[in-house]
Design a protein around this motif. Structure first.
Motif, PDB file in Angstrom:
ATOM      1  N   UNK A  95       7.890 -19.760 -27.049  1.00 43.40           N
ATOM      2  CA  UNK A  95       8.258 -19.712 -25.631  1.00 43.40           C
ATOM      3  C   UNK A  95       8.275 -21.126 -25.082  1.00 43.40           C
ATOM      4  N   UNK A  96       9.011 -21.298 -24.003  1.00 44.54           N
ATOM      5  CA  UNK A  96       9.057 -22.587 -23.324  1.00 44.54           C
ATOM      6  C   UNK A  96       9.156 -22.330 -21.830  1.00 44.54           C
ATOM      7  N   UNK A  97       8.490 -23.124 -21.017  1.00 41.39           N
ATOM      8  CA  UNK A  97       8.607 -22.920 -19.570  1.00 41.39           C
ATOM      9  C   UNK A  97       9.999 -23.246 -19.045  1.00 41.39           C
ATOM     10  N   UNK A 130       7.339 -15.277 -29.465  1.00 42.78           N
ATOM     11  CA  UNK A 130       6.191 -14.840 -30.263  1.00 42.78           C
ATOM     12  C   UNK A 130       4.995 -14.593 -29.344  1.00 42.78           C
ATOM     13  N   UNK A 132       0.972 -14.179 -28.352  1.00 44.66           N
ATOM     14  CA  UNK A 132      -0.221 -14.922 -28.766  1.00 44.66           C
ATOM     15  C   UNK A 132      -1.069 -14.117 -29.728  1.00 44.66           C
ATOM     16  N   UNK A 146       0.630 -22.337 -31.757  1.00 41.26           N
ATOM     17  CA  UNK A 146       1.191 -23.667 -31.518  1.00 41.26           C
ATOM     18  C   UNK A 146       0.505 -24.690 -32.413  1.00 41.26           C
ATOM     19  N   UNK A 147       1.288 -25.608 -32.936  1.00 40.92           N
ATOM     20  CA  UNK A 147       0.748 -26.664 -33.794  1.00 40.92           C
ATOM     21  C   UNK A 147       1.274 -28.016 -33.326  1.00 40.92           C
ATOM     22  N   UNK A 148       0.604 -29.065 -33.779  1.00 40.28           N
ATOM     23  CA  UNK A 148       0.923 -30.414 -33.319  1.00 40.28           C
ATOM     24  C   UNK A 148       2.246 -30.906 -33.900  1.00 40.28           C
ATOM     25  N   UNK A 173      -1.301 -32.913 -37.880  1.00 40.62           N
ATOM     26  CA  UNK A 173      -2.657 -32.556 -37.437  1.00 40.62           C
ATOM     27  C   UNK A 173      -3.560 -33.761 -37.250  1.00 40.62           C
ATOM     28  N   UNK A 175      -2.812 -36.558 -35.728  1.00 40.14           N
ATOM     29  CA  UNK A 175      -2.441 -37.415 -34.602  1.00 40.14           C
ATOM     30  C   UNK A 175      -3.642 -37.583 -33.674  1.00 40.14           C
ATOM     31  N   UNK A 186     -11.177 -27.485 -34.183  1.00 35.86           N
ATOM     32  CA  UNK A 186     -10.444 -28.510 -33.458  1.00 35.86           C
ATOM     33  C   UNK A 186      -9.333 -29.142 -34.296  1.00 35.86           C
ATOM     34  N   UNK A 188      -5.604 -28.753 -35.548  1.00 35.73           N
ATOM     35  CA  UNK A 188      -4.368 -28.010 -35.307  1.00 35.73           C
ATOM     36  C   UNK A 188      -3.955 -27.234 -36.558  1.00 35.73           C
ATOM     37  N   UNK A 189      -3.647 -25.957 -36.372  1.00 38.26           N
ATOM     38  CA  UNK A 189      -3.087 -25.150 -37.449  1.00 38.26           C
ATOM     39  C   UNK A 189      -4.060 -24.587 -38.459  1.00 38.26           C
ATOM     40  N   UNK A 191      -6.512 -22.545 -38.248  1.00 43.98           N
ATOM     41  CA  UNK A 191      -6.761 -21.106 -38.163  1.00 43.98           C
ATOM     42  C   UNK A 191      -5.689 -20.298 -38.867  1.00 43.98           C
TER      43      UNK A 191
END
Lengths: 293, 135
Positions: A95-97, A130, A132, A146-148, A173, A175, A186, A188-189, A191
């Protein structure tokens, strides 16, 4: 669950004699679930070959887009099933705003970039953001997070029986973070990838190349290896090869990855570089992937 | 262990690189991180403290208004940001671990995503400090 890599290249298609072994098509992975359901992970130029291979296959499939960079959607208008009226295609994505998934994809599938518009596609196509929370497709449970990377970008996890596939092709990840020492929650990704039978992960840059590309949204070899170690994936495939990397260069990076993996206590055969058209079988009642070819 | 939302991960990564004191709370108001600069201001590193419950962190370091009275938890900028989804700003005094008082300005803003609020960030600008023993 059967997994086939139809496009392993990042950024831009890179066909030619120097990339013939690892492949020049951009990101696309075909997944056949244990109940026969079909998924395509991303729709880079590799999806064209997937579409041709599906010529006689059942008419419903799901395309799970990690994000909308061109190397992940460029193959959509060359995907043969999209031009069959009897085909139902469900396209999932972030999704995107700013705009709906359909409207954002339509920027590519429209003039002057495309000869056809989304509304002209003969297939029955729908677009879904998608959720959550986990959802089901066929025999699988799908998770997206969401991932970095640059812009709204997802990674996916597909659990089918006891097997699991984690797909995070564009990912940085490390960055601003030390993924060797950070708490797992903490990273990214992580999980999505934790204890996966097969992890397909960004491995775009050699370590020496990374300093010139910090913030571009991709991993160095060291970062990919660290992430895979922290994830405890049974098998890791490094994906999204840099278009500047020839087969010979990728051979070197693959050897380096294996040596470093072993030095860190990993086992032989647990990490490799993605090769276009390679296949993996993830048995429904096993925890590790085996190469089918 | 529950994976943190990416927006919190990126916020933490950014905050870790800043020399401006900064605090991060999740969508439930749990204090999930503060950076080294904030640790220096408070006299205690985050690693020593760990994750702290919503009501608890609000009272650990004060804060106090101009009259030395404790500021209600609900009025703290970070709480306003995470609860109401809007930015907030305030001047107040906090007490560090050694008892020293610090006058600070605080700006907080929510972390809003396509899936709603994921938490909030507060940034502190020390406006000066003095020893609490003299009060």
């Amino acid at each position: 669950m059967k997994v086939k890599l139809w496009g392993t290249r990042g950024s831009i298609p890179s066909p030619g004699p120097e990339t013939i072994r690892y492949g020049g098509n951009t990101s696309c992975v075909g997944v056949t679930l244990s109940d026969g359901s079909l998924l395509a992970l991303d729709a880079g130029t590799g999806i064209r070959s997937l579409g041709l291979a599906l010529a006689a296959e059942p008419a419903r499939l799901h395309i799970l887009l990690t994000h909308l960079h061109l190397d992940h959607i460029q193959g959509l208008v060359f995907f043969a099933p999209a031009f069959r009226a009897q085909t139902e295609i469900v396209i999932w994505g972030p999704a995107s705003p700013e705009a709906s998934l359909r409207d954002r994809i339509a920027r590519y599938i429209s003039a002057p970039l495309s000869p056809v518009e989304v509304r002209e596609l003969p297939c029955d196509v729908s677009f879904r953001h998608c959720p959550q929370s986990e959802w089901e497709i066929g025999s699988a449970r799908i998770s997206a997070a969401s991932v970095a990377h640059r812009g709204p970008t997802l990674g996916y996890r597909i659990d089918d029986g006891d097997s699991s596939l984690a797909y995070i092709p564009d990912h940085e990840p490390a960055l601003g973070a030390d993924i060797d020492s950070l708490d797992e929650a903490w990273i990214s990704g992580l999980g999505l990838a934790r204890d996966a039978s097969l992890l397909i992960h960004d491995g775009q840059y050699a370590d020496a190349e990374y300093p010139d590309h910090i913030g571009w949204g991709h991993s160095s070899l060291s970062h990919s290896i660290s992430f895979a170690r922290r994830a405890n994936a049974a098998r890791t495939v490094l994906f999204h090869h840099d278009p500047m990397h020839s087969d010979e260069r990728l051979d070197q990076l693959g050897l380096e990855a294996q040596q470093r993996w072993l030095a860190l206590g990993g086992a032989d055969g647990e990490i490799e570089l993605a090769v276009e058209r390679s296949e993996y079988e993830l048995p429904a009642h096993a925890t590790s992937a085996t190469s089918a070819s | 262990m529950t994976q943190r939302p990416l927006e919190l991960i990126l916020a933490r990564n950014l905050m870790s690189a800043l020399s401006t004191p900064a605090f991060l709370v999740d969508e439930g108001g749990l204090l999930v991180f503060y950076n080294e600069a904030a640790g220096a201001l408070l006299g205690k590193r985050f690693e020593e403290l760990g994750t702290v419950g919503a009501e608890e962190w609000g009272s650990m370091f004060g804060p106090f208004d101009g009259n030395g009275e404790p500021i209600p938890y609900d009025e703290l900028p970070l709480v306003v940001a995470v609860r109401n989804g809007r930015p907030a700003h305030a001047d107040f005094e906090i007490s560090s671990a050694d008892g020293a008082r610090h006058q600070v300005e605080v700006s907080a803003f929510p972390i809003l995503t396509a899936h709603g609020s994921q938490g909030a960030i507060a940034v502190f600008w020390p406006a000066g400090s003095h020893d609490g023993a003299g009060r």
